[in-house]
Every structure is written in structure tokens, then in C-alpha cells.
Design a protein around this motif. Structure first.
Motif, PDB file in Angstrom:
ATOM      1  N   ALA A 217       0.825  -1.201   0.000  1.00  0.00           N
ATOM      2  CA  ALA A 217       0.000   0.000   0.000  1.00  0.00           C
ATOM      3  C   ALA A 217       0.862   1.254   0.000  1.00  0.00           C
ATOM      4  O   ALA A 217       2.024   1.233   0.409  1.00  0.00           O
ATOM      5  N   VAL A 218       0.244   2.347  -0.463  1.00  0.00           N
ATOM      6  CA  VAL A 218       0.858   3.672  -0.416  1.00  0.00           C
ATOM      7  C   VAL A 218      -0.133   4.618   0.264  1.00  0.00           C
ATOM      8  O   VAL A 218      -1.314   4.654  -0.099  1.00  0.00           O
ATOM      9  N   PHE A 219       0.371   5.379   1.247  1.00  0.00           N
ATOM     10  CA  PHE A 219      -0.426   6.393   1.929  1.00  0.00           C
ATOM     11  C   PHE A 219       0.207   7.761   1.716  1.00  0.00           C
ATOM     12  O   PHE A 219       1.442   7.889   1.690  1.00  0.00           O
ATOM     13  N   ASP A 220      -0.640   8.779   1.593  1.00  0.00           N
ATOM     14  CA  ASP A 220      -0.105  10.124   1.383  1.00  0.00           C
ATOM     15  C   ASP A 220       0.158  10.791   2.737  1.00  0.00           C
ATOM     16  O   ASP A 220      -0.096  10.204   3.794  1.00  0.00           O
ATOM     17  N   PRO A 221       0.711  12.030   2.760  1.00  0.00           N
ATOM     18  CA  PRO A 221       1.125  12.645   4.029  1.00  0.00           C
ATOM     19  C   PRO A 221      -0.014  12.956   4.992  1.00  0.00           C
ATOM     20  O   PRO A 221       0.252  13.262   6.165  1.00  0.00           O
ATOM     21  N   PHE A 222      -1.261  12.891   4.529  1.00  0.00           N
ATOM     22  CA  PHE A 222      -2.406  13.103   5.402  1.00  0.00           C
ATOM     23  C   PHE A 222      -3.056  11.785   5.792  1.00  0.00           C
ATOM     24  O   PHE A 222      -4.115  11.755   6.419  1.00  0.00           O
ATOM     25  N   GLY A 223      -2.418  10.675   5.389  1.00  0.00           N
ATOM     26  CA  GLY A 223      -2.930   9.352   5.705  1.00  0.00           C
ATOM     27  C   GLY A 223      -3.957   8.831   4.727  1.00  0.00           C
ATOM     28  O   GLY A 223      -4.601   7.810   4.986  1.00  0.00           O
ATOM     29  N   ALA A 227      -3.046   3.938  -3.099  1.00  0.00           N
ATOM     30  CA  ALA A 227      -2.912   2.700  -3.873  1.00  0.00           C
ATOM     31  C   ALA A 227      -2.837   1.540  -2.891  1.00  0.00           C
ATOM     32  O   ALA A 227      -2.241   1.663  -1.821  1.00  0.00           O
ATOM     33  N   SER A 228      -3.451   0.406  -3.254  1.00  0.00           N
ATOM     34  CA  SER A 228      -3.413  -0.752  -2.361  1.00  0.00           C
ATOM     35  C   SER A 228      -3.571  -2.032  -3.162  1.00  0.00           C
ATOM     36  O   SER A 228      -4.194  -2.035  -4.229  1.00  0.00           O
TER      37      SER A 228
END
Length: 266
Positions: A217-223, A227-228
Motif C-alpha cells: 500500500a501507499v499512503f499520502d502525508p495526510f494518511g 494505492a493498495s
């Protein structure tokens, strides 16, 4: 250089043969290039999955040839590649569990040796692995400062804070995260937490098949999840935006507010 950086995570099964894994790398790297990625990540232990007759120390004897193979692939396709590598240590019975970074010119751009060994839940990595003795460094890819961690490191927030205070905007976490009761929840929760508390992107690339749970998974800076993957083999693609990092840090300046005069970061 544009704001967006396209990153591919190659969620693959662990296999014992380095030559077979090089072939897997070739197929996935070529697919990543077709899908517009400039950086592709493979899991922890990607070089070869250890077993009873394949100790990490034994596999590490092939580290130079595997590294050369991955470097040649990166150079031919023109991508930066991050992958798990076994390296010899001073102890002939144990090896370093390493994340290596090879640039599109085939040169070694970075190397991080796992400092936290997974001696928990009936697993004893310290029996076959030597811990690294240095924190991970930052490497640059197309202007983006990137930090590395490996699997069990995810449970140690100080490592990620160390990287964030040194400018990292993306954390890459190659992993061999096991299945188990609540283990998938821990994996995704911790990836998200490391992103939120450090206002960075986190990208966790995990093994799948056998004992491993997948769920890269990928999380952005705000959580926000961008992508998963499920539990099968998959090439996951996500985009990283430096503008998004700056935007979140203006709205939520936790790194700037950190009381480093009171709480040392190392």
C-alpha cells in the motif's frame, strides 16, 4: 522536472532461486516502465527466500552476482530499483538483511542494513541475521528525498522521525510481513501512522504467498490511501507529489512544532 513521481511496488512471491527472482525482476521492471514509473520497489528478501538448506549466510555468497544482475536490469530499462539483498557479515553464520538502491545508470545509490531484527512471535531473525549498526540515509530520486526502512522497523517510530527530520518526503518499506491474527491490520495501520505523524508518503512493498500477507500500500502525508493491493501477486502503481507534502505540512506543521530541545530525535 514535474511535480508527480510515479512509483511501482512489485508485490511478488518469495522464491529460493536468485536466478528465478532476476527473471521476475525483469518482467516487473519492464511492466513498471510501460506504466510510467521511474522507481520500482521489490520486497524484503527479494534476492532469495531462505529455508532450512538455504540460510541467509549461504545465500549471501551470491550477493555480488545478484546485485550485478539487478544493476544491469536497471541500466537497460532506465529505472531506479529498490530491492531486498542478502550481504555477508563478519559472522560467517549470519548475513545482513539489506535494502539496496540501484540507479538507472546501474550504480549503487544507497544501501540500508536492517537494524531491528524480528525476534518475536516465534521467529528469531537474530539466529541467521546480523543487525545493521547505522541508521538509514536519505537518497534522492528526481529531486525527491527518500528514506528506507525494512519490515519490523515499521514498529519503531523513532527511525521514521529520524528520516523525516532529515528531509525525507517518501518512506519506502520493503517487507516480508507475516500473515496472522491482526497482522494485516498492524501492517496497514502502522504504514498509515508513519505517514500521518511525519507528514510523508509511505510505500510498503510486501511479499505474498506462503506465510506472507501481501497487502502492499501507499499512503499520502495526510494518511489518505492512494494505492493498495490484495493478497496476490500484483504491480501496484502510485503517484507521489512534493506539492502535496508541502501543502500538508503547511496545514499540519507537526515537524516544525516538534520540541527537539526537549525530545532528542536520536
Amino acid at each position: 522536472m514535474g511535480d508527480l513521481l510515479t512509483v511501482a511496488l512489485a508485490q511478488v512471491q518469495g522464491r529460493p532461486d536468485p536466478a528465478e527472482n532476476l527473471e521476475t525482476a525483469r518482467n516487473r521492471v519492464e511492466e513498471a516502465a510501460r506504466r510510467g514509473a521511474s522507481l520500482v520497489v521489490f520486497p524484503e528478501m527479494f534476492m532469495a527466500l531462505p529455508g532450512k538448506d538455504r540460510s541467509p549466510a549461504l545465500l549471501a555468497r551470491e550477493s555480488d552476482s545478484f546485485l550485478d544482475g539487478m544493476a544491469g536490469l536497471a541500466r537497460r530499462v532506465g529505472l531506479t530499483v529498490v530491492f531486498g539483498l542478502w550481504e555477508p557479515s563478519d559472522d560467517p553464520e549470519r548475513a545482513y538483511n539489506t535494502a539496496a538502491v540501484v540507479g538507472p545508470d546501474g550504480t549503487l545509490r544507497g544501501r540500508y542494513r536492517k537494524v531491528h531484527l524480528f525476534d518475536a512471535l516465534n521467529v528469531q531473525e537474530s539466529e541467521t541475521m546480523t543487525p545493521g549498526n547505522a541508521p538509514p540515509e536519505i537518497f534522492l530520486h528526481r529531486g525527491v528525498p527518500i528514506g528506507l526502512a525494512i519490515c519490523y522497523d515499521l514498529r519503531f517510530p523513532e527511525l521514521f522521525r529520524h528520516l523525516a527530520f532529515r528531509g525525507a518526503e517518501l518512506m519506502i518499506v520493503p517487507s516480508a510481513w507475516y500473515q496472522g491474527i491482526l497482522k494485516e491490520d498492524h501492517w496497514l495501520t502502522l504504514l498509515r501512522a508513519r505517514a500521518i505523524e511525519n507528514t510523508v508518503y509511505t510505500a510498503g512493498c510486501n511479499l505474498t504467498g506462503g506465510a506472507f500477507c501481501g497487502r502492499s500500500a501507499v499512503f499520502d502525508p495526510f494518511g489518505v490511501p492512494i494505492a493498495s493491493a490484495g493478497e496476490g501477486e500484483e504491480l501496484l502503481v502510485g503517484q507521489i507529489s512534493r506539492r502535496r507534502v508541502a501543502q500538508v505540512r503547511r496545514r499540519l506543521p507537526t515537524l516544525a512544532h516538534g520540541r527537539r530541545d526537549l525530545f532528542r530525535d536520536e
